[in-house]
Design an enzyme around this catalytic site. Sequence first.
Site, PDB file in Angstrom:
ATOM      1  N   LYS A  90       0.859  -1.187   0.000  1.00 38.48           N
ATOM      2  CA  LYS A  90       0.000   0.000   0.000  1.00 38.48           C
ATOM      3  C   LYS A  90       0.889   1.228   0.000  1.00 38.48           C
ATOM      4  O   LYS A  90       1.992   1.200   0.551  1.00 38.48           O
ATOM      5  CB  LYS A  90      -0.881   0.013   1.262  1.00 38.48           C
ATOM      6  N   ASP A  95      -6.881   4.145  -4.951  1.00 39.00           N
ATOM      7  CA  ASP A  95      -7.506   3.978  -3.636  1.00 39.00           C
ATOM      8  C   ASP A  95      -8.187   5.317  -3.324  1.00 39.00           C
ATOM      9  O   ASP A  95      -8.539   6.036  -4.264  1.00 39.00           O
ATOM     10  CB  ASP A  95      -6.415   3.567  -2.622  1.00 39.00           C
TER      11      ASP A  95
HETATM   12  P1  NAD Z   1     -13.495   7.525  -2.984  1.00 39.83           P
HETATM   13  O1  NAD Z   1     -12.520   8.598  -2.657  1.00 39.83           O
HETATM   14  O2  NAD Z   1     -14.041   7.427  -4.361  1.00 39.83           O
HETATM   15  O3  NAD Z   1     -14.767   7.623  -2.005  1.00 39.83           O
HETATM   16  C1  NAD Z   1     -14.663   7.802  -0.635  1.00 39.83           C
HETATM   17  C2  NAD Z   1     -15.982   8.383  -0.132  1.00 39.83           C
HETATM   18  O4  NAD Z   1     -15.905   8.530   1.293  1.00 39.83           O
HETATM   19  C3  NAD Z   1     -16.287   9.773  -0.685  1.00 39.83           C
HETATM   20  O5  NAD Z   1     -17.689   9.882  -0.890  1.00 39.83           O
HETATM   21  C4  NAD Z   1     -15.843  10.714   0.438  1.00 39.83           C
HETATM   22  O6  NAD Z   1     -16.544  11.947   0.419  1.00 39.83           O
HETATM   23  C5  NAD Z   1     -16.198   9.887   1.655  1.00 39.83           C
HETATM   24  N1  NAD Z   1     -15.385  10.224   2.827  1.00 39.83           N
HETATM   25  C6  NAD Z   1     -14.039  10.333   2.871  1.00 39.83           C
HETATM   26  N2  NAD Z   1     -13.667  10.687   4.110  1.00 39.83           N
HETATM   27  C7  NAD Z   1     -14.782  10.796   4.851  1.00 39.83           C
HETATM   28  C8  NAD Z   1     -15.054  11.149   6.194  1.00 39.83           C
HETATM   29  N3  NAD Z   1     -14.070  11.473   7.047  1.00 39.83           N
HETATM   30  N4  NAD Z   1     -16.353  11.164   6.597  1.00 39.83           N
HETATM   31  C9  NAD Z   1     -17.344  10.844   5.731  1.00 39.83           C
HETATM   32  N5  NAD Z   1     -17.161  10.498   4.461  1.00 39.83           N
HETATM   33  C10 NAD Z   1     -15.893  10.491   4.034  1.00 39.83           C
HETATM   34  O7  NAD Z   1     -12.784   6.166  -2.518  1.00 39.83           O
HETATM   35  P2  NAD Z   1     -13.174   4.687  -2.925  1.00 39.83           P
HETATM   36  O8  NAD Z   1     -12.245   4.247  -3.986  1.00 39.83           O
HETATM   37  O9  NAD Z   1     -14.639   4.598  -3.122  1.00 39.83           O
HETATM   38  O10 NAD Z   1     -12.720   3.891  -1.603  1.00 39.83           O
HETATM   39  C11 NAD Z   1     -13.556   3.864  -0.459  1.00 39.83           C
HETATM   40  C12 NAD Z   1     -13.040   2.820   0.505  1.00 39.83           C
HETATM   41  O11 NAD Z   1     -13.009   1.549  -0.152  1.00 39.83           O
HETATM   42  C13 NAD Z   1     -11.615   3.037   1.033  1.00 39.83           C
HETATM   43  O12 NAD Z   1     -11.542   2.554   2.358  1.00 39.83           O
HETATM   44  C14 NAD Z   1     -10.775   2.146   0.132  1.00 39.83           C
HETATM   45  O13 NAD Z   1      -9.561   1.753   0.766  1.00 39.83           O
HETATM   46  C15 NAD Z   1     -11.709   0.975  -0.029  1.00 39.83           C
HETATM   47  N6  NAD Z   1     -11.433   0.182  -1.218  1.00 39.83           N
HETATM   48  C16 NAD Z   1     -11.476   0.740  -2.450  1.00 39.83           C
HETATM   49  C17 NAD Z   1     -11.259  -0.042  -3.568  1.00 39.83           C
HETATM   50  C18 NAD Z   1     -11.373   0.514  -4.962  1.00 39.83           C
HETATM   51  O14 NAD Z   1     -11.359  -0.269  -5.911  1.00 39.83           O
HETATM   52  N7  NAD Z   1     -11.522   1.825  -5.140  1.00 39.83           N
HETATM   53  C19 NAD Z   1     -10.959  -1.406  -3.418  1.00 39.83           C
HETATM   54  C20 NAD Z   1     -10.940  -1.953  -2.141  1.00 39.83           C
HETATM   55  C21 NAD Z   1     -11.174  -1.138  -1.043  1.00 39.83           C
END
Ligand code: NAD
Length: 407
Positions: free
Chosen positions: A105, A145
């Site tokens: 990561k 991510d």
């Molecule tokens: P993203 O940035 O597209 O979305 C994150 C969302 O969370 C946004 O709507 C943001 O406004 C909200 N957010 C962020 N901080 C916040 C807070 N403090 N309070 C409330 N809302 C908050 O990211 P993503 O790619 O959708 O990833 C989301 C989660 O999923 C992360 O934990 C990431 O590690 C995990 N994840 C993502 C993937 C992927 O393929 N993108 C794969 C596995 C795991």
Amino acid sequence: MSRILVSQNIAGYLDQAGKILNYEQKEIEKLKEFDLLAEIPFNLILENGHELNLKAYRVQHNNWRGIYKGGIRFHPHVTLEELGNLAFLMTFKNALMDLPFGGAKGGIAIEPTRLSRIELENLSRAYVKNLQGILGPKKDVAAPDVNTNGQVMAWMLDEYQKITRNNSPAAFTGKFVEYGGSEGRKEATGYGGVYVLEKVLEKESVHFSEPLTVAILGFGNVGSHFAEAAGDLGLKIIAVSDIGGGIQNSEGLSWQEVKDYQNENGSVKDFPGAKNISLYDLMECEVDILIPAAIENMINQENAGKIRAKIIVEMANSPVTAEAERLLEEKNIILVPDILANGGGVVTSYFEWLQNQKAEHWSKDEVLAKLKERMERAFEKVWEAKQTYGVNFRLAAYIVALKRMLE
Ligand code: NAD
């Protein structure tokens, strides 16, 4: 080499899984060590001439099953410790999904929404300039991510190819399709979570409302695609939130309308036809399924006791703290763990990596069919371990992954 410790919560699951499988503790301790912790200082010059002192981080946890693989995030909370825990999760997620990858990561501690487009591009390129020696299609493959996306991956790949003077599209996954990315990658994590949820609903006999209701904390890439697939399955999305605020409508929300509104206005807040709610209201609302899809530790001992959902599907990584998990278990809330629920992203990254190396382009239907099959296979293994050892979903997932790591 190990300068950081894996969080007690995750280490505890590994220890328990090791005991159940009768492995020696010294074998388990080896898995808590990290192969590489990179922390490279650099400066980013902003358009107004100001200079930011930043660090490019990459943590490589373990490569027993294959090259390192893991996302890159741009977020103010990024620390080496946080990335260590996430790299560790990646190792076990990759093993659970039966992929030939180890765990890594990376990231930069920064609020990227304050950067201009050119500043974001320079930041992405600087990350690669500083870490190019440890990245690459046969060493460590990065992916998007939190706050990174297909555009960021395209800049990073371009920089990597310029430096190495090689055409290596497989060095980064999660790229735009036009740039060698896979069809279905951006939907994969959210859809994968719904494929797992479908299996959970099939196996667990819980009394639900009709239709099933869902609240999503974090309507970003993962959360919105989860909403899309859940809607297709006939589930009703009644509340969603992003960092700007939350909205609720018990009659149901159209994920597409909310997404369009969010794209135009920067947040779901004030979406017409829904009432504004706080993040706490969203977590505590009367709903069947709660989806934490934002960042770590959002469900903690302050709010876990008030949660009324019957199932929580961890689409974010580590969204539930250890204390909260105990409180949820006491309330018989079913918790579907991150390493199973959100594995769809890395599975499709694997498909992208394969397509890039073979110079193939698979259709979206083909990718999603393969993804569904992988997610269901991982679920069945976890379910089998859950039944065999009489443990919860998370411990069952660690048992399956640990067996793959050590055998
Ligand atoms: P993203 O940035 O597209 O979305 C994150 C969302 O969370 C946004 O709507 C943001 O406004 C909200 N957010 C962020 N901080 C916040 C807070 N403090 N309070 C409330 N809302 C908050 O990211 P993503 O790619 O959708 O990833 C989301 C989660 O999923 C992360 O934990 C990431 O590690 C995990 N994840 C993502 C993937 C992927 O393929 N993108 C794969 C596995 C795991």
